[in-house]
Every structure is written in structure tokens, then in C-alpha cells.
Design a protein around this motif. Sequence first.
Motif, short mmCIF file in Angstrom:
data_model
loop_
_atom_site.label_atom_id
_atom_site.label_comp_id
_atom_site.label_asym_id
_atom_site.label_seq_id
_atom_site.Cartn_x
_atom_site.Cartn_y
_atom_site.Cartn_z
N ALA C 61 -1.72 -3.17 -49.31
CA ALA C 61 -2.14 -2.47 -48.32
C ALA C 61 -1.28 -2.32 -46.80
O ALA C 61 -1.16 -3.39 -46.33
CB ALA C 61 -3.71 -2.78 -47.84
N THR C 62 -0.65 -1.33 -46.49
CA THR C 62 0.08 -1.09 -45.37
C THR C 62 -0.44 0.06 -44.53
O THR C 62 -0.93 0.76 -44.91
CB THR C 62 1.49 -0.79 -45.87
N VAL C 63 -0.09 -0.14 -43.19
CA VAL C 63 -0.40 1.12 -42.32
C VAL C 63 0.77 1.51 -41.79
O VAL C 63 1.76 0.84 -41.63
CB VAL C 63 -1.32 0.47 -41.22
N ALA C 65 3.37 2.16 -38.54
CA ALA C 65 3.42 1.56 -37.44
C ALA C 65 4.07 2.43 -36.45
O ALA C 65 3.91 2.42 -35.28
CB ALA C 65 4.41 0.30 -37.47
N GLY C 66 4.72 3.53 -36.92
CA GLY C 66 5.28 4.48 -36.21
C GLY C 66 6.14 5.38 -37.16
O GLY C 66 6.46 5.12 -38.06
N GLY C 92 9.64 -9.06 -45.20
CA GLY C 92 8.70 -9.64 -44.53
C GLY C 92 7.40 -8.54 -44.54
O GLY C 92 7.13 -8.00 -45.52
N ARG C 93 6.83 -8.50 -43.58
CA ARG C 93 5.76 -7.45 -43.52
C ARG C 93 6.00 -5.97 -43.13
O ARG C 93 5.16 -5.19 -43.00
CB ARG C 93 4.86 -7.96 -42.46
N THR C 94 7.43 -5.75 -43.04
CA THR C 94 7.77 -4.57 -42.29
C THR C 94 8.60 -3.61 -43.24
O THR C 94 9.39 -4.38 -44.14
CB THR C 94 8.53 -4.67 -40.99
N VAL C 96 10.88 0.08 -44.02
CA VAL C 96 11.19 1.37 -43.39
C VAL C 96 11.70 2.58 -44.56
O VAL C 96 11.95 2.16 -45.38
CB VAL C 96 12.64 1.06 -42.60
N ARG C 115 7.77 3.72 -40.33
CA ARG C 115 8.01 2.33 -40.19
C ARG C 115 6.46 1.80 -40.54
O ARG C 115 5.47 2.29 -39.96
CB ARG C 115 8.10 1.76 -38.87
N TYR C 117 3.56 -1.37 -41.74
CA TYR C 117 3.33 -2.86 -41.44
C TYR C 117 2.35 -2.94 -42.55
O TYR C 117 1.31 -2.35 -42.54
CB TYR C 117 2.83 -3.09 -40.21
N ILE C 119 -0.81 -4.96 -43.95
CA ILE C 119 -2.05 -6.04 -43.62
C ILE C 119 -2.46 -6.54 -44.75
O ILE C 119 -1.96 -6.51 -45.87
CB ILE C 119 -2.79 -5.02 -42.97
#
Lengths: 126, 126, 126, 126
Positions: C61-63, C65-66, C92-94, C96, C115, C117, C119
Motif C-alpha cells: 500500500a502506497t500513497v 507524497a507529491g 526504503g519507503r519512498t 519515484v 513520489r 510513500y 504505508i
Amino acid sequence: ANDPASQALGMHIVSVAPGQASMSMPVRADMLNGHKTCHGGFIFALADSSFAFACNSRNAATVAAGCTIDYLAPAFEGDVLTANAAEYSLSGRTGVYDVQVTNQEGKRIAIFRGRSYRIKGQVVGD
Amino acid sequence: ANDPASQALGMHIVSVAPGQASMSMPVRADMLNGHKTCHGGFIFALADSSFAFACNSRNAATVAAGCTIDYLAPAFEGDVLTANAAEYSLSGRTGVYDVQVTNQEGKRIAIFRGRSYRIKGQVVGD
Amino acid sequence: ANDPASQALGMHIVSVAPGQASMSMPVRADMLNGHKTCHGGFIFALADSSFAFACNSRNAATVAAGCTIDYLAPAFEGDVLTANAAEYSLSGRTGVYDVQVTNQEGKRIAIFRGRSYRIKGQVVGD
Amino acid sequence: ANDPASQALGMHIVSVAPGQASMSMPVRADMLNGHKTCHGGFIFALADSSFAFACNSRNAATVAAGCTIDYLAPAFEGDVLTANAAEYSLSGRTGVYDVQVTNQEGKRIAIFRGRSYRIKGQVVGD
């Protein structure tokens, strides 16, 4: 690259062609931050310089209107970074450029997008 | 500011507080481009340094994940630029910072937005 | 694409694979602005949806970030736009992602960078 | 706001003045993603619409050249979001706008930066 700041950072031009430029820079000890990785500012400087060369490769005077960088992976002392700038779009007075920064193994270190704005005049003989 | 590169560019810290930092830099002749305006790379360097100070003002080690700059107006030789960085958001491991770069008359020269990522460790005693 | 908003805009999924997604959308008369070109918000929606699919293609699950979009060329009524999203980096958690939006002739209409992130939780069975 | 898409999303104009615009939008159940928070695309749509109004508030026809959004905090069903767009810079044909999206408690939900490009013609009577 042809200016003192770029030279002081050890940058050199690999190639320049209309709408494109490639530059490289070795990561030196004095470019490291407290985490022993290359400070983002130097990676930005390399990408920004290749963007400037690509912008001005058409002999029209342009200035940077803005840019965005995303840091993807760390660079370490002794790495040799290469920034490849390519024109994505050029219409009217504005251009968009993509710059990929990779290390000597081809790993992506950062991506940069630059926006240019053409002003009056030419690079040569201006 | 406390590193040789920032010192070489004549930057100095005006103030640092939790989530905030202010730095200034005079525009020197060797920072001008062919249009006699300050090269964007130096404006970026000032904004980026103030962003780094604001990020690390909480004594947690962070790295830049990326940033965006927009150049709004030219800066000229002799101008004194000030970059004010302020934390917009800090949640989980990520932060967003806004940096405004103004000249000595308060005119906006550039706006910068930085994204940080917190890694393990602390700034002091790490 | 599988939600009502995407369906109402006529988007459909061309393909999804780990770290990648491709979606298309025809430009309708009700998507035009006063200049008779496709409103940027609809081009953004297409790019953003393909980014979301590429992000979640790994069942984590990701959201968002921008993101950043640059509009390169206009799209007109009857054009069929395709957005190809590809993972540039995931550490990691990020993450692109790069999304290219082209028309039916392969012309670049916009470029988008997202980008993400990550969760806690998974897309399926969450 | 005056177009069907904005109306379908429940947006309405709070105020418009030269270089500024404010719009609001309640978060509805059909705007939520799987995490029960407002999908970023709807937050973008609100920010983008207020940007468009602020751009065109001077009766000169402009188009979006690009934009960047950073999501700062989640928005939930029943929240009422307000986007305040303000002109940061307008020089030559290009403009830079800042949009802050807050919820009913004044908490920052997202920040958006838009870049405009003025084309020939006027909004009214074009």
C-alpha cells in the motif's frame, strides 16, 4: 565547465550537440556530507551545468526558469558521475529538459528536470 | 555555512531555530552569468543550504530527497540575498520545507521547496 | 480505472506489471478549455492514475507524497492520450515514478513525476 | 467552478481578485481512496482550479505550463477544503503562483505551485 566554478568542481564536458549535453564529475572527499555521501548540492550543480549547456547548444540565449531534482541513490567518494541532458520539448520561448545523473556503473543517482526561457540575443557574438 | 563550500561562496547564517533557518550571501562578480545576472546555481546553493540547516535544526539526521526551485527575478552584482527556510510539514519520516530568497529590498528572487527524509542517527554525537 | 471517477473520464488500463502501468483516455469535447485544447487537469488525472497503478502494482500500500507535471504540447478533441508510468527508483519507503503522456502519433503531451510513500498494509486483503 | 467538471466535484468560488482566487470543496465519500482519505487527484483538482482562476483574473489569456503539488496531511470525509491561490511573480509571459490547501481547522493539507504562460488574447471577448 568553461567557467571557474565548474572547473573548481572538476566537471568536464563529455559531449554537446543541439539540444543535448553530457558532463562528468568525480566525487571528491570535500563533496561529502556527514553521512559520507555526496552532498546533493554538488549533484545538482552537475545536472544544472549540463542543463545549461543543452539549453544554449542552439545558439539562442536562454535562462533557467526553474528546475526540480529528485535524489534516487547515494553517491560515494571516488564515484564518477555523468549527467546526460536532453531536450524534451521546445516550443515558443520555453523549453523542458530532462537530465539523468548516473554513476560509473550506470546506476541512477538523480533525475533533474529543467525549464528554460529564451531571452533576446545569441550565445555567440552577443 | 559551516562547511568549506558554503564559506567559499560567502554565505553566513543569520539565524537557526527549530524548523527554521535564515542565511545570506552577497552576489559577487564571479557569480554572474553572461547576462550579468547571478547564475541560478548560486541562488540554488543558498536556498539549499538554508533548507539543510532547517532540516537538521531538530537534531535528527535528515537527507534531502529532492527539491524544486523557481527563479522569479534576476539578482545583480552587489545584491545581498537572504534565504528564509521554514518547515511546512513534518510527518513520519518526511518533511516539506519552503524557502524564500529575497534581495536587500525584500523583492522575491526565487522560491524553493525542499523535501527531506529522516534517516537513523542524530546530527550531534552521530 | 477501476473507480467511478476514472471510468467517468473514459480511462482504461492498457497494461499493468510490477513497477509499471499504462492507461489511455480519449479527449472529449467536455474536456476542452476556452482555447479548444484539453484542460491540464484531465491530462494530470490520466498521468496520476497510471502513477497510482504503477505504485500499487507490487501489492504494497502506497500513497502519493507529491508530483510535478510539465505540459509540453496541447491535446485536441478526438486525440487518444496514453500515459506510461515506470518506476525510476524504489528505496526504503519512498519511490519515484516517471510518467510520459503521448498522443496517438507518439508526440509527447506532458511529463509527470510522482513520489510515493509506502504505508503499512497491502493492496489486496488489507 | 463555472465548468461542469468543477461543479460535479462540488467546488465553489469563495473570492476572486487580481492575482488571487479562493475556492472550496467538501470531501465526499466518493472522493476517498482505499485508505479512507481523500484521493490526491481531487485535492489537485481544487488547487488547480483556484490556480486557473488566479491566472486569468487579470483578463489576459494564460495556460498552465506546469505545476508541483506536495501532499502534507490527509483529508477525510466531511472535511471542507479551501484552496487559496496567490500570484508570486508575473514577469514577461510567465507567472508563478502559490496555492495553499487547508481544511476547516486551518490545517495545511497540500501546497501547490503553478507556472503559467500567457498566450495571445483575452479571457473576455476572445
